[in-house]
Design a protein around this motif. Structure first.
Motif, mmCIF file in Angstrom:
data_model
loop_
_atom_site.group_PDB
_atom_site.id
_atom_site.type_symbol
_atom_site.label_atom_id
_atom_site.label_comp_id
_atom_site.label_asym_id
_atom_site.label_seq_id
_atom_site.Cartn_x
_atom_site.Cartn_y
_atom_site.Cartn_z
ATOM 1 N N HIS A 193 -2.309 -5.899 4.962
ATOM 2 C CA HIS A 193 -2.845 -4.552 5.159
ATOM 3 C C HIS A 193 -4.172 -4.341 4.434
ATOM 4 C CE1 HIS A 193 0.710 -3.081 7.257
ATOM 5 N NE2 HIS A 193 1.469 -3.581 6.303
ATOM 6 N N GLY A 194 -4.766 -5.392 3.901
ATOM 7 C CA GLY A 194 -6.069 -5.229 3.279
ATOM 8 C C GLY A 194 -6.171 -5.914 1.937
ATOM 9 N N MET A 195 -7.400 -5.880 1.378
ATOM 10 C CA MET A 195 -7.658 -6.586 0.125
ATOM 11 C C MET A 195 -8.372 -5.731 -0.911
ATOM 12 S SD MET A 195 -6.414 -9.497 -0.403
ATOM 13 C CE MET A 195 -7.471 -10.026 -1.734
ATOM 14 N N SER A 196 -8.420 -4.429 -0.728
ATOM 15 C CA SER A 196 -8.904 -3.586 -1.814
ATOM 16 C C SER A 196 -7.862 -3.634 -2.932
ATOM 17 C CB SER A 196 -9.082 -2.148 -1.325
ATOM 18 O OG SER A 196 -7.821 -1.559 -1.057
ATOM 19 N N PRO A 197 -8.218 -3.285 -4.155
ATOM 20 C CA PRO A 197 -7.213 -3.312 -5.224
ATOM 21 C C PRO A 197 -5.977 -2.469 -4.925
ATOM 22 C CG PRO A 197 -9.405 -3.130 -6.164
ATOM 23 C CD PRO A 197 -9.562 -2.993 -4.671
ATOM 24 N N TYR A 198 -6.153 -1.407 -4.129
ATOM 25 C CA TYR A 198 -5.035 -0.525 -3.770
ATOM 26 C C TYR A 198 -4.173 -1.169 -2.681
ATOM 27 C CZ TYR A 198 -3.323 4.383 -3.806
ATOM 28 O OH TYR A 198 -2.601 5.543 -3.966
ATOM 29 N N THR A 199 -4.824 -1.679 -1.617
ATOM 30 C CA THR A 199 -4.045 -2.225 -0.501
ATOM 31 C C THR A 199 -3.540 -3.641 -0.766
ATOM 32 O OG1 THR A 199 -6.069 -2.999 0.597
ATOM 33 C CG2 THR A 199 -5.232 -0.829 1.227
ATOM 34 N N MET A 200 -4.083 -4.316 -1.770
ATOM 35 C CA MET A 200 -3.567 -5.634 -2.111
ATOM 36 C C MET A 200 -2.082 -5.570 -2.440
ATOM 37 S SD MET A 200 -4.819 -8.290 -5.086
ATOM 38 C CE MET A 200 -6.518 -7.776 -4.891
ATOM 39 N N GLY A 201 -1.666 -4.438 -2.974
ATOM 40 C CA GLY A 201 -0.243 -4.258 -3.260
ATOM 41 C C GLY A 201 0.590 -4.184 -2.005
ATOM 42 N N LEU A 202 0.026 -3.644 -0.925
ATOM 43 C CA LEU A 202 0.743 -3.594 0.347
ATOM 44 C C LEU A 202 0.910 -4.991 0.940
ATOM 45 C CD1 LEU A 202 -0.987 -0.612 2.241
ATOM 46 C CD2 LEU A 202 1.183 -0.549 1.010
ATOM 47 N N THR A 203 -0.142 -5.786 0.847
ATOM 48 C CA THR A 203 -0.155 -7.120 1.458
ATOM 49 C C THR A 203 0.863 -8.022 0.775
ATOM 50 O OG1 THR A 203 -2.451 -6.951 2.179
ATOM 51 C CG2 THR A 203 -1.591 -9.162 1.827
ATOM 52 N N ALA A 204 1.671 -8.696 1.575
ATOM 53 C CA ALA A 204 2.770 -9.507 1.029
ATOM 54 C C ALA A 204 2.592 -10.972 1.390
ATOM 55 C CB ALA A 204 4.116 -8.981 1.528
ATOM 56 N N HIS A 205 1.467 -11.533 0.955
ATOM 57 C CA HIS A 205 1.182 -12.964 1.056
ATOM 58 C C HIS A 205 0.678 -13.403 -0.310
ATOM 59 C CE1 HIS A 205 0.943 -14.478 5.359
ATOM 60 N NE2 HIS A 205 1.346 -13.227 5.503
ATOM 61 N N SER A 206 1.327 -14.365 -0.916
ATOM 62 C CA SER A 206 0.892 -14.805 -2.244
ATOM 63 C C SER A 206 -0.539 -15.322 -2.221
ATOM 64 C CB SER A 206 1.822 -15.906 -2.768
ATOM 65 O OG SER A 206 1.840 -17.026 -1.886
ATOM 66 N N THR A 207 -0.961 -15.867 -1.089
ATOM 67 C CA THR A 207 -2.302 -16.428 -0.985
ATOM 68 C C THR A 207 -3.392 -15.360 -1.020
ATOM 69 O OG1 THR A 207 -1.936 -16.439 1.409
ATOM 70 C CG2 THR A 207 -1.641 -18.509 0.258
ATOM 71 N N TRP A 208 -3.029 -14.098 -0.799
ATOM 72 C CA TRP A 208 -4.009 -13.025 -0.764
ATOM 73 C C TRP A 208 -3.878 -12.077 -1.961
ATOM 74 C CZ3 TRP A 208 -7.880 -13.005 2.767
ATOM 75 C CH2 TRP A 208 -7.726 -13.795 3.909
ATOM 76 N N ARG A 209 -3.146 -12.493 -2.983
ATOM 77 C CA ARG A 209 -2.884 -11.581 -4.103
ATOM 78 C C ARG A 209 -3.469 -12.146 -5.401
ATOM 79 N NH1 ARG A 209 0.999 -7.643 -3.309
ATOM 80 N NH2 ARG A 209 1.729 -7.767 -5.450
ATOM 81 N N PHE A 210 -4.239 -11.312 -6.086
ATOM 82 C CA PHE A 210 -4.784 -11.674 -7.385
ATOM 83 C C PHE A 210 -3.845 -11.175 -8.489
ATOM 84 C CE2 PHE A 210 -8.495 -11.749 -4.648
ATOM 85 C CZ PHE A 210 -9.230 -12.832 -5.127
ATOM 86 N N PRO A 211 -3.811 -11.880 -9.627
ATOM 87 C CA PRO A 211 -2.906 -11.476 -10.721
ATOM 88 C C PRO A 211 -3.466 -10.305 -11.514
ATOM 89 C CG PRO A 211 -4.136 -13.441 -11.355
ATOM 90 C CD PRO A 211 -4.515 -13.141 -9.927
ATOM 91 N N LEU A 212 -3.397 -9.123 -10.925
ATOM 92 C CA LEU A 212 -3.919 -7.923 -11.550
ATOM 93 C C LEU A 212 -2.786 -6.962 -11.899
ATOM 94 C CD1 LEU A 212 -6.944 -7.213 -9.163
ATOM 95 C CD2 LEU A 212 -7.021 -8.299 -11.416
ATOM 96 N N ALA A 213 -2.867 -6.361 -13.041
ATOM 97 C CA ALA A 213 -1.849 -5.397 -13.457
ATOM 98 C C ALA A 213 -1.913 -4.151 -12.580
ATOM 99 C CB ALA A 213 -2.076 -5.016 -14.917
ATOM 100 N N GLY A 214 -0.746 -3.630 -12.238
ATOM 101 C CA GLY A 214 -0.670 -2.369 -11.516
ATOM 102 C C GLY A 214 -0.835 -2.449 -10.017
ATOM 103 N N VAL A 215 -1.103 -3.643 -9.468
ATOM 104 C CA VAL A 215 -1.321 -3.779 -8.023
ATOM 105 C C VAL A 215 -0.089 -3.354 -7.230
ATOM 106 C CG1 VAL A 215 -1.583 -5.490 -6.174
ATOM 107 C CG2 VAL A 215 -3.167 -5.485 -8.103
ATOM 108 N N SER A 216 1.079 -3.707 -7.723
ATOM 109 C CA SER A 216 2.313 -3.441 -6.978
ATOM 110 C C SER A 216 3.015 -2.159 -7.409
ATOM 111 C CB SER A 216 3.268 -4.632 -7.124
ATOM 112 O OG SER A 216 2.697 -5.798 -6.566
ATOM 113 N N ASN A 217 2.313 -1.291 -8.058
ATOM 114 C CA ASN A 217 2.904 -0.058 -8.566
ATOM 115 C C ASN A 217 3.520 0.781 -7.439
ATOM 116 O OD1 ASN A 217 3.585 2.100 -10.235
ATOM 117 N ND2 ASN A 217 1.555 3.026 -10.094
ATOM 118 N N GLY A 218 4.837 0.882 -7.417
ATOM 119 C CA GLY A 218 5.522 1.711 -6.429
ATOM 120 C C GLY A 218 5.625 1.102 -5.048
ATOM 121 N N ILE A 219 5.317 -0.185 -4.897
ATOM 122 C CA ILE A 219 5.349 -0.831 -3.581
ATOM 123 C C ILE A 219 6.485 -1.845 -3.533
ATOM 124 C CG2 ILE A 219 4.072 -2.290 -1.955
ATOM 125 C CD1 ILE A 219 1.513 -0.961 -3.022
#
Length: 509
Positions: A193-219
């Motif tokens: 669903h995207g690669m902004s810091p907000y939508t990165m939490g929506l995206t569920a592919h390990s290859t598209w996720r950076f190790p940032l705190a708070g990305v998955s907040n509430g998702i």
């Protein structure tokens, strides 16, 4: 290692007496295509003559790319193509070689590269007015808003224009949380669903996720209802002309059992991981794109939307790749699921390559943005609005939705012949011109074909003049999402090339 079964199926689609010879040809084109093996179906003719490339040399471009672009800007192919121009379904490199574009700029070129009507609309607008922002009124954004929202059912009549799919989904998250007053959002594993810091939490592919705190907040990422590689599903479960070869007990009378099983898993998340009655939203692509053209069991999305709404949330349909007639039977992919979403996000094909996107929702939900100031400098600018109007006109005038259905179904059936002839082709799926072909090393286990092997086939397709995309977590799925103006001759050539590439690969392996 590949299964021995694969090696027993080398080139059954090439009929005796019609074996392609190993020579090169310009295929009677006014612009030379890429050097190709002569096949049963020659590259279709094209009267367009591309302009002579006069830019920096290939070597200079390579050096500039290496020295000045960030490392996330990656290129396809061992020797990346330097694309200099395009026309409808065709792309041309700096040497004038012609390629059939079967990926449409990552599902972005909807009506054709440099479509003359879209070009003209943009040219007229840039001679009149480029930009004002929406602090002033200009006619085009209003004309476009009326024309775009007329394509939606129900009360989906309020639109906010932005510039990319990530921005659109970012805004939809904000709207959902503000409107409901809730925080928790659900998405499906394997989604994008995207690669902004907000939508990165929506995206569920390990290859598209950076190790940032708070990305998955509430998702929360829930089980992906995939009838091919998932736990449940089979030959009667998905809305596609081509079904998986898995056995299935589902029927019209009994309904889809896989839907019930996946829905039960979704319910478990609501029971154990979410505050009861306090959900903000669920996001879902109508057909998963980056994840490899994954379709869901019939009825799942409708049941999921009902569950989300019963718990205080809204359902968001991500139409970034499936919208604007691409699936053929409907203008929007969500219509194939029998639902009317609360929020719809769109981008890519909306502008045929022009950077634009939109969020469409109900007036009630749109009111949430009035809680504070919210502004987008370029969203709905005069140029984007003029392009958007022209794209909608072309889709209607040239009946591209109908073309997607007819040519896409023909394409799917042709690819199904490959699947039936090669063990290496595990699955063919999709609707309209939203198509995926999955390569496997073992048909029984569905183990993905190794990336080096996939790349060998993929590279040869390019060398023979056809550009396919790739996707899926393991990179083993050919993503086929061409401009919606392609025809059956283009399909015959593309399938022939793919057949030859697979055949040659198996002969060597």
């Amino acid at each position: 290692m590949m299964s021995r079964n694969i090696l027993a199926h080398s080139s059954r689609l090439i009929r005796p007496g019609r074996q392609p010879s190993r020579r090169t040809s310009t295929l009677n084109s006014k612009a030379a295509p890429a050097t190709v093996t002569v096949l049963q179906n020659e590259m279709p003719d094209c009267d367009h003559k591309p302009p002579t490339y006069k830019g920096p040399s290939y070597e200079n471009i390579t050096e500039l790319r290496r020295n000045h672009l960030t490392p996330n800007i990656q290129s396809y192919y061992k020797k990346p193509l330097l694309i200099s121009s395009g026309h409808m379904q065709w792309l041309y490199d700096h040497d004038g070689n012609r390629y059939l574009d079967m990926f449409g700029g990552i599902v972005t070129v909807s009506v054709g590269h440099c479509h003359p009507k879209v070009n003209k609309a943009l040219e007229q607008q840039i001679k009149t007015l480029w930009h004002t922002t929406n602090i002033y009124m200009h006619p085009k954004i209003h004309e476009y808003a009326q024309k775009l929202t007329a394509k939606f059912p129900g009360n989906l009549k309020a639109v906010c224009f932005v510039n990319s799919g990530s921005e659109a989904n970012d805004l939809a998250m904000l709207m959902a949380r503000l409107h409901t007053g809730n925080q928790d959002i659900l998405t499906l594993r394997n989604c994008y669903h995207g690669m902004s810091p907000y939508t990165m939490g929506l995206t569920a592919h390990s290859t598209w996720r950076f190790p940032l705190a708070g990305v998955s907040n509430g998702i929360h990422h829930v089980m992906n209802p995939d009838p091919y590689t998932g736990i449940w599903g089979g030959a009667n479960c998905r809305d596609s002309p081509i079904q998986t070869d898995r056995k299935c007990d589902c029927s019209v009378e009994t309904g889809c059992k896989a839907t019930d099983m996946y829905y039960n898993e979704l319910e478990q998340t609501f029971k154990y991981s979410l505050p009861r009655g306090k959900v903000a939203a669920m996001f879902a692509e109508s057909i998963q794109g980056v994840g490899g053209t994954v379709q869901f069991p019939k009825g799942y999305i409708k049941k999921a939307a009902e569950l989300v709404r019963a718990n205080g949330g809204v359902f968001v349909a991500d139409e970034v790749q499936t919208g604007f007639g691409r699936t053929g039977d409907h203008f929007w992919g969500f219509e194939g699921h029998g639902i009317v979403p609360d929020i719809v996000t769109m981008a890519k094909g909306i502008g045929n390559g022009f950077p634009m996107a939109a969020v469409v929702t109900t007036p009630e939900i749109a009111k949430s943005l009035g809680m504070a100031l919210h502004f987008n400098t370029y969203g709905g600018n005069p140029m984007a609005s003029a392009v958007g109007i022209a794209v909608l006109d072309v889709i209607e005038e040239e009946q591209l939705q109908k073309n997607s259905l007819e040519v896409g179904t023909y394409f799917l059936n042709k690819l199904a012949e490959l699947r039936d002839s090669y063990e290496i082709v595990g699955d063919v799926r999709g609707k309209g011109l939203m198509i995926g072909l999955e390569l496997v090393s073992d048909r029984k286990t569905k183990a993905p074909l190794g990336v080096p092997h996939v790349l060998e086939i993929w590279e040869q397709c390019k060398d023979m003049g056809v550009l396919f995309g790739r996707g899926g977590l393991n990179g083993n799925i050919f993503r086929i999402k061409p401009p919606m103006c392609i025809n059956k001759s283009d399909v015959n050539f593309a399938v022939d090339v793919l057949n030859r590439a697979i055949s040659d690969f198996l002969a060597k392996n």
